[in-house]
Design a protein around this motif. Structure first.
Motif, mmCIF file in Angstrom:
data_model
loop_
_atom_site.group_PDB
_atom_site.id
_atom_site.type_symbol
_atom_site.label_atom_id
_atom_site.label_comp_id
_atom_site.label_asym_id
_atom_site.label_seq_id
_atom_site.Cartn_x
_atom_site.Cartn_y
_atom_site.Cartn_z
ATOM 1 N N ILE A 1 0.834 -1.200 0.000
ATOM 2 C CA ILE A 1 0.000 0.000 0.000
ATOM 3 C C ILE A 1 0.873 1.257 0.000
ATOM 4 C CG2 ILE A 1 -1.647 1.336 1.362
ATOM 5 C CD1 ILE A 1 -2.876 -1.289 2.282
ATOM 6 N N ILE A 2 1.917 1.262 0.823
ATOM 7 C CA ILE A 2 2.796 2.435 0.902
ATOM 8 C C ILE A 2 3.422 2.729 -0.453
ATOM 9 C CG2 ILE A 2 4.943 3.311 1.910
ATOM 10 C CD1 ILE A 2 4.207 1.742 4.459
ATOM 11 N N VAL A 3 3.878 1.689 -1.136
ATOM 12 C CA VAL A 3 4.511 1.892 -2.450
ATOM 13 C C VAL A 3 3.479 2.345 -3.478
ATOM 14 C CG1 VAL A 3 5.729 0.749 -4.336
ATOM 15 C CG2 VAL A 3 6.360 0.253 -1.973
ATOM 16 N N GLU A 4 2.316 1.687 -3.501
ATOM 17 C CA GLU A 4 1.280 2.033 -4.474
ATOM 18 C C GLU A 4 0.756 3.448 -4.280
ATOM 19 O OE1 GLU A 4 -1.668 -0.973 -4.083
ATOM 20 O OE2 GLU A 4 -0.645 -2.394 -5.429
ATOM 21 N N GLU A 5 0.725 3.899 -3.042
ATOM 22 C CA GLU A 5 0.202 5.235 -2.749
ATOM 23 C C GLU A 5 1.275 6.314 -2.814
ATOM 24 O OE1 GLU A 5 -2.961 5.708 -2.667
ATOM 25 O OE2 GLU A 5 -3.218 3.548 -2.891
ATOM 26 N N GLY A 6 2.438 5.982 -3.379
ATOM 27 C CA GLY A 6 3.447 6.998 -3.641
ATOM 28 C C GLY A 6 4.290 7.379 -2.450
ATOM 29 N N GLY A 7 4.613 6.409 -1.584
ATOM 30 C CA GLY A 7 5.386 6.724 -0.396
ATOM 31 C C GLY A 7 6.887 6.840 -0.621
ATOM 32 N N ILE A 8 7.401 6.251 -1.692
ATOM 33 C CA ILE A 8 8.853 6.235 -1.887
ATOM 34 C C ILE A 8 9.432 7.611 -2.245
ATOM 35 C CG2 ILE A 8 10.665 5.343 -3.408
ATOM 36 C CD1 ILE A 8 9.273 2.647 -3.301
ATOM 37 N N PRO A 9 8.841 8.382 -3.193
ATOM 38 C CA PRO A 9 9.439 9.684 -3.538
ATOM 39 C C PRO A 9 9.625 10.629 -2.350
ATOM 40 C CG PRO A 9 7.867 9.036 -5.221
ATOM 41 C CD PRO A 9 7.723 8.047 -4.104
ATOM 42 N N PRO A 10 8.616 10.834 -1.478
ATOM 43 C CA PRO A 10 8.872 11.759 -0.358
ATOM 44 C C PRO A 10 9.912 11.243 0.632
ATOM 45 C CG PRO A 10 6.729 10.694 -0.111
ATOM 46 C CD PRO A 10 7.213 10.369 -1.482
ATOM 47 N N LEU A 11 10.003 9.927 0.792
ATOM 48 C CA LEU A 11 11.037 9.380 1.671
ATOM 49 C C LEU A 11 12.426 9.626 1.097
ATOM 50 C CD1 LEU A 11 9.370 5.994 2.717
ATOM 51 C CD2 LEU A 11 9.761 7.981 4.183
ATOM 52 N N LEU A 12 12.577 9.444 -0.203
ATOM 53 C CA LEU A 12 13.869 9.730 -0.842
ATOM 54 C C LEU A 12 14.200 11.222 -0.766
ATOM 55 C CD1 LEU A 12 13.640 7.443 -4.008
ATOM 56 C CD2 LEU A 12 15.184 7.155 -2.064
ATOM 57 N N LYS A 13 13.192 12.056 -0.906
ATOM 58 C CA LYS A 13 13.411 13.499 -0.799
ATOM 59 C C LYS A 13 13.869 13.870 0.608
ATOM 60 C CE LYS A 13 11.105 17.958 -1.388
ATOM 61 N NZ LYS A 13 9.809 18.651 -1.640
ATOM 62 N N LEU A 14 13.232 13.265 1.611
ATOM 63 C CA LEU A 14 13.621 13.520 2.999
ATOM 64 C C LEU A 14 15.052 13.064 3.258
ATOM 65 C CD1 LEU A 14 12.651 14.523 5.784
ATOM 66 C CD2 LEU A 14 11.856 12.189 6.242
ATOM 67 N N LEU A 15 15.437 11.933 2.663
ATOM 68 C CA LEU A 15 16.811 11.444 2.795
ATOM 69 C C LEU A 15 17.800 12.379 2.119
ATOM 70 C CD1 LEU A 15 18.868 9.207 3.517
ATOM 71 C CD2 LEU A 15 18.225 8.068 1.377
ATOM 72 N N LYS A 16 17.433 12.906 0.978
ATOM 73 C CA LYS A 16 18.334 13.749 0.182
ATOM 74 C C LYS A 16 18.508 15.141 0.780
ATOM 75 C CE LYS A 16 18.863 15.563 -4.532
ATOM 76 N NZ LYS A 16 18.234 15.634 -5.886
ATOM 77 N N GLU A 17 17.470 15.663 1.439
ATOM 78 C CA GLU A 17 17.482 17.055 1.902
ATOM 79 C C GLU A 17 18.576 17.337 2.920
ATOM 80 O OE1 GLU A 17 13.556 17.642 3.317
ATOM 81 O OE2 GLU A 17 12.755 18.270 1.371
ATOM 82 N N ASN A 18 19.012 16.325 3.644
ATOM 83 C CA ASN A 18 20.067 16.513 4.639
ATOM 84 C C ASN A 18 19.663 17.541 5.692
ATOM 85 O OD1 ASN A 18 22.543 16.071 5.845
ATOM 86 N ND2 ASN A 18 23.641 17.514 4.543
ATOM 87 N N SER A 19 18.361 17.544 6.025
ATOM 88 C CA SER A 19 17.857 18.522 6.992
ATOM 89 C C SER A 19 18.297 18.197 8.411
ATOM 90 C CB SER A 19 16.324 18.581 6.925
ATOM 91 O OG SER A 19 15.776 17.268 7.007
ATOM 92 N N SER A 20 18.371 16.903 8.713
ATOM 93 C CA SER A 20 18.878 16.488 10.020
ATOM 94 C C SER A 20 19.203 14.998 9.956
ATOM 95 C CB SER A 20 17.846 16.751 11.119
ATOM 96 O OG SER A 20 16.822 15.763 11.092
ATOM 97 N N PRO A 21 20.160 14.535 10.758
ATOM 98 C CA PRO A 21 20.458 13.091 10.779
ATOM 99 C C PRO A 21 19.257 12.253 11.175
ATOM 100 C CG PRO A 21 22.212 14.340 11.849
ATOM 101 C CD PRO A 21 21.106 15.305 11.594
ATOM 102 N N GLU A 22 18.440 12.767 12.105
ATOM 103 C CA GLU A 22 17.265 12.005 12.542
ATOM 104 C C GLU A 22 16.287 11.811 11.386
ATOM 105 O OE1 GLU A 22 18.624 14.503 14.186
ATOM 106 O OE2 GLU A 22 19.461 13.318 15.839
ATOM 107 N N ALA A 23 16.108 12.859 10.566
ATOM 108 C CA ALA A 23 15.215 12.733 9.412
ATOM 109 C C ALA A 23 15.759 11.734 8.404
ATOM 110 C CB ALA A 23 15.034 14.099 8.754
ATOM 111 N N GLN A 24 17.060 11.763 8.165
ATOM 112 C CA GLN A 24 17.666 10.817 7.224
ATOM 113 C C GLN A 24 17.559 9.386 7.738
ATOM 114 O OE1 GLN A 24 21.542 12.916 6.899
ATOM 115 N NE2 GLN A 24 21.134 13.000 4.700
#
Length: 623
Positions: free
Chosen positions: A190-213
C-alpha cells in the motif's frame, strides 16, 4: 482512472466544480420531489465550496500529494454524476415520460448519503492540503472512502505529512511508515502504491537532520525486502541519492544507509548493477578500512623512531596531499596507484579519500564511540557481501580498490558478525574469480600481496576456528581458488583433509568439495594435487563419509573417483578396497544420480588397470 490521473489537479477539480453548479441549477427547476431536490442541491453547493478551496490550496502549494486527490475526486465525480442523473429526472416533462421514469424517495436517500460521504472525504482532503494542520502533529482522521481499510487513510496521512509537514512531523511520519511497513507485506504494498517512496527519498536527500535521514532510510529499508519494491526505489532515482548520502553523512546515518544498500542488493540484481554504476564500492571500502591501516602506518612510524613533531607534521602533509589528489581525480584507485605493496601506503590513500569525500563529518567521525565504528564496519561489510554475490563486476571493483587487503586484515583481527561478513564477502569474490579467468588472474596472482594475505587468513580460520559458520565460507573460498595454487602449495591440503573428519557434516562436505576442485580433471595440476591429497591420509576419512548423509556421501564419492583417476596406482586406494566400494556405488548410487555413472566407470577402469595387473578392454567399462 488513468486518464483522470494525467490531468492537473486544478483542472480535475474545476470539472467537478462545474458539475456541482449544474446540479444546483437543475435542483432549482425541479417540478417533482422539490424538497428532496433542494436537499441534493444544498449538498452539491457545499461540495462546490470545498472543491473551490481545494483548487486554491493546490495552486498556492508547490508540492501536493496527489494520490488521495485522484482517488477522492474520482469518487466525488461518480456521486455527483449519480446526483445529476436523479435530479434531471425531476424536471418538468410530459405525463407519459413521467410514467416511465420511476423515481422514489429511497433513491434520494441513497444519493444524499453518497454526497455526505463525498463531503467527508473532501473535508479530510482539505485538512491534508492545509499545511497549518501539521504544526501540531499528524492528521489521523478517517475519511469515509477509507472506512473499510483504515490502513489506507493512515498511509495517506503519513505520506502527506512527509510531503508537507514541518521537520519534526516529517520525522514522526517517516517513523510511522517504517512501523507500518514492518508489520506485514500488505502494508508495504500500500505504501509503495500510494506513492510513499518519492517523499522518503526526498527527505533522505534534503540533509535537513540526521534524525530525518535515519527515519527515511529505516522506512525504505523495511520496504526493500522484495524485488518489485526495490525496483520502485530504483525507478524513483533512489540509487544516486543513497550513494551520495553514504559518502558524506554522520556515521549513524551511514550505518542505516549501508544496511539499505545491503538489503536492496540482496533482493535485486538490477540494484547491484545500479550501485556499481554509481561506484558505491569506493565509499564502502573506505569506511570499512577506517582506523585499520592508519594505525598500522603510525605503528610503522613508531618502530622507525620517527615520532618527532616534524615527523607528525610530515604525516599530516602527506595525508592532505593524498586527499587533494583523490579529490581532483574522482576516478577511484587504479592499479597503478599502488606501485608499492606496502599495506600502510594503501591504507593512507584509502583514508585520505574517505576524508575528502566525507570531509563535512570527519571530526565527528574521529570522535565517534568504538561501538558505532564497529557497527558501521559490520554494515559496510554486509553491503559488500551482498553486492559481490554472483557479480563479477562488483567483485572486480572490490579487488581494484584494494578491498582484499582490508578484508584480510579484518578477518585476522575481528570476531563475530564483522568477521563472518568479511568471510562471506571473500567467499563471493573468490566464487566470481572461479567463474571468470580474467578476474582470477588479475586479483589472485601467486605473488599478489592481497591474495597471499587472504589465503593466509582463510587457512587460519580453517585450522583455528571451531564454528561451522566461519569454517564453511573459508573452506569454500579455498576451493574456489583451487586453480590458482601451484603444485608446491601443499600447506592448504592438510587442513582440508583434517576437516573431512569434522563432526559437522556440512563442514566435511565442503572440505570434500574443495579437495575435489583441486583433484578434478579441469584443474591443470590435478595429478600432482591428487597424489598430495592421498599423502595426507585422506582415504580413511573419505571411506567413513560414505556412510554419512546423502550430500556428504556424494561429495566423498566424487573425490574418491578423482583420486582413482589421477592416482590409481596408490597403495592407499588398494588397501582401502576403493575399487570394491566404487563397484557397489555404481549399483546403488548411479540409479539416483545418473550424472555420476560415467565418472564411476572411468574411476573403476583406472583402478583395474593398476590393481588387477590385467588391462581389461575399455569398452567393458564404457558401454
Amino acid at each position: 482512472m488513468a486518464a483522470i490521473q494525467e490531468k492537473r489537479i486544478d483542472q480535475l477539480l474545476s470539472f467537478q466544480i462545474l458539475l456541482s453548479e449544474q446540479i444546483k441549477q437543475a435542483a432549482g427547476v425541479a417540478s417533482s420531489f422539490k424538497l428532496e431536490c433542494r436537499d441534493v442541491g444544498k449538498h452539491a453547493d457545499r461540495l462546490c465550496a470545498m472543491l473551490r478551496s481545494a483548487v486554491g490550496f493546490s495552486r498556492s502549494s508547490c508540492s501536493v500529494y496527489e494520490r488521495p486527490v485522484h482517488r477522492i475526486v474520482t469518487e466525488v465525480s461518480k456521486n455527483l454524476n449519480r446526483a445529476q442523473t436523479l435530479v434531471l429526472k425531476c424536471k418538468r416533462r410530459s405525463i407519459l415520460r413521467r410514467v416511465f421514469t420511476i423515481v422514489s424517495v429511497a433513491d434520494f436517500r441513497k444519493v444524499i448519503s453518497l454526497l455526505e460521504s463525498s463531503i467527508g472525504d473532501m473535508k479530510w482532503l482539505l485538512s491534508v492540503f492545509d499545511s497549518d494542520s501539521y504544526n501540531g502533529g499528524i492528521n489521523l482522521a478517517l475519511p469515509p472512502i477509507a472506512s473499510n481499510d483504515p490502513i489506507l487513510s493512515w498511509v495517506w496521512s503519513f505520506i502527506a505529512s512527509v510531503h508537507l509537514g514541518q521537520l519534526n512531523v516529517k520525522i514522526d511520519s517517516a517513523d510511522e511508515l517504517a512501523s507500518l511497513a514492518q508489520d506485514n507485506d500488505r502494508n508495504k504494498k500500500i505504501i509503495v502504491e500510494e506513492g510513499g517512496i518519492p517523499p522518503l527519498l526526498k527527505l533522505l536527500k534534503e540533509n535537513s537532520s540526521p534524525e530525518a535521514q535515519i527515519a527515511a532510510t529505516t522506512a525504505l529499508f523495511h520496504l526493500a525486502n522484495h524485488q518489485e519494491r526495490v525496483r520502485s526505489i530504483i525507478i524513483e532515482r533512489g540509487v544516486p541519492i543513497i550513494v551520495t548520502v553514504l559518502g558524506d553523512s554522520p556515521m549513524r546515518v551511514q550505518v542505516c544507509v549501508a544496511n539499505l544498500v545491503a538489503r536492496m542488493a540482496e533482493h535485486d540484481s538490477l540494484a547491484q548493477e545500479d550501485f556499481s554504476r554509481e561506484n558505491v564500492i569506493r565509499p564502502l571500502v573506505t569506511l570499512l578500512s577506517l582506523d585499520i591501516f592508519v594505525d598500522h602506518y603510525l605503528k610503522l612510524q613508531h618502530r622507525t623512531g620517527k615520532q618527532s613533531i616534524h615527523s607528525i607534521v610530515e604525516i599530516n602533509k602527506e595525508m592532505e596531499k593524498n586527499s587533494l589528489m583523490s579529490f581532483k581525480s574522482r576516478l577511484g584507485l587504479s592499479s597503478s596507484s599502488f606501485s608499492s605493496p606496502s599495506s600502510s601506503s594503501l591504507s593512507m590513500h584509502n583514508y585520505s579519500e574517505g576524508s575528502s569525500r566525507g570531509g563535512n563529518y570527519r571530526r565527528e567521525r574521529e570522535n565517534e564511540k568504538p561501538e558505532m565504528k564497529l557497527q558501521l564496519k559490520i554494515s559496510c561489510a554486509e553491503a559488500l557481501w551482498r553486492l559481490s554475490k554472483s557479480s563479477v563486476s562488483n567483485s572486480r571493483k572490490i579487488t581494484e580498490t584494494k578491498g582484499l587487503l582490508c578484508l584480510a586484515k579484518l578477518v585476522e583481527k575481528e570476531q563475530g558478525e564483522l568477521q563472518i561478513n568479511c568471510l562471506m564477502t571473500v567467499m563471493e569474490i573468490t566464487a566470481a574469480a572461479e567463474s571468470n579467468s580474467d578476474l582470477r588472474r588479475a586479483a589472485f596472482k601467486t605473488n599478489s600481496p592481497a591474495a597471499k594475505a587472504v589465503v593466509e587468513q582463510l587457512l587460519r580460520v580453517v585450522k583455528e576456528s571451531d564454528n561451522p559458520s566461519f569454517q564453511i565460507p573459508a573452506i569454500r573460498s579455498i576451493g574456489s581458488l583451487a586453480r590458482t595454487f601451484p603444485a608446491r602449495e601443499t600447506r592448504l591440503i592438510g587442513p582440508l583433509v583434517e576437516k573431512l573428519g569434522h563432526r559437522n557434516q556440512d563442514v566435511a562436505a565442503e572440505a570434500a568439495i574443495s579437495l575435489g576442485k583441486l583433484a578434478c580433471p579441469e584443474n591443470f595440476l590435478c595429478v600432482e594435487h591428487s597424489k598430495t591429497i592421498i599423502e595426507f591420509y585422506c582415504v580413511p576419512p573419505l571411506m567413513r563419509l560414505l556412510r554419512s548423509t546423502e550430500r556428504t556421501k556424494i561429495q566423498a564419492l566424487i573425490l574418491l573417483c578423482y583420486l582413482a583417476l589421477h592416482a590409481g596406482n596408490s597403495e592407499d586406494l588398494e588397501q582401502a578396497r576403493v575399487l570394491t566400494v566404487l563397484e557397489g556405488a555404481e549399483r546403488t548410487v548411479s540409479a539416483h544420480h545418473p550424472e555420476l555413472r560415467e565418472l564411476l566407470t572411468k574411476a573403476m577402469y583406472s583402478l583395474n588397470v593398476y590393481h588387477s595387473g590385467v588391462l581389461l578392454p575399455q569398452r567393458q567399462y564404457y558401454a
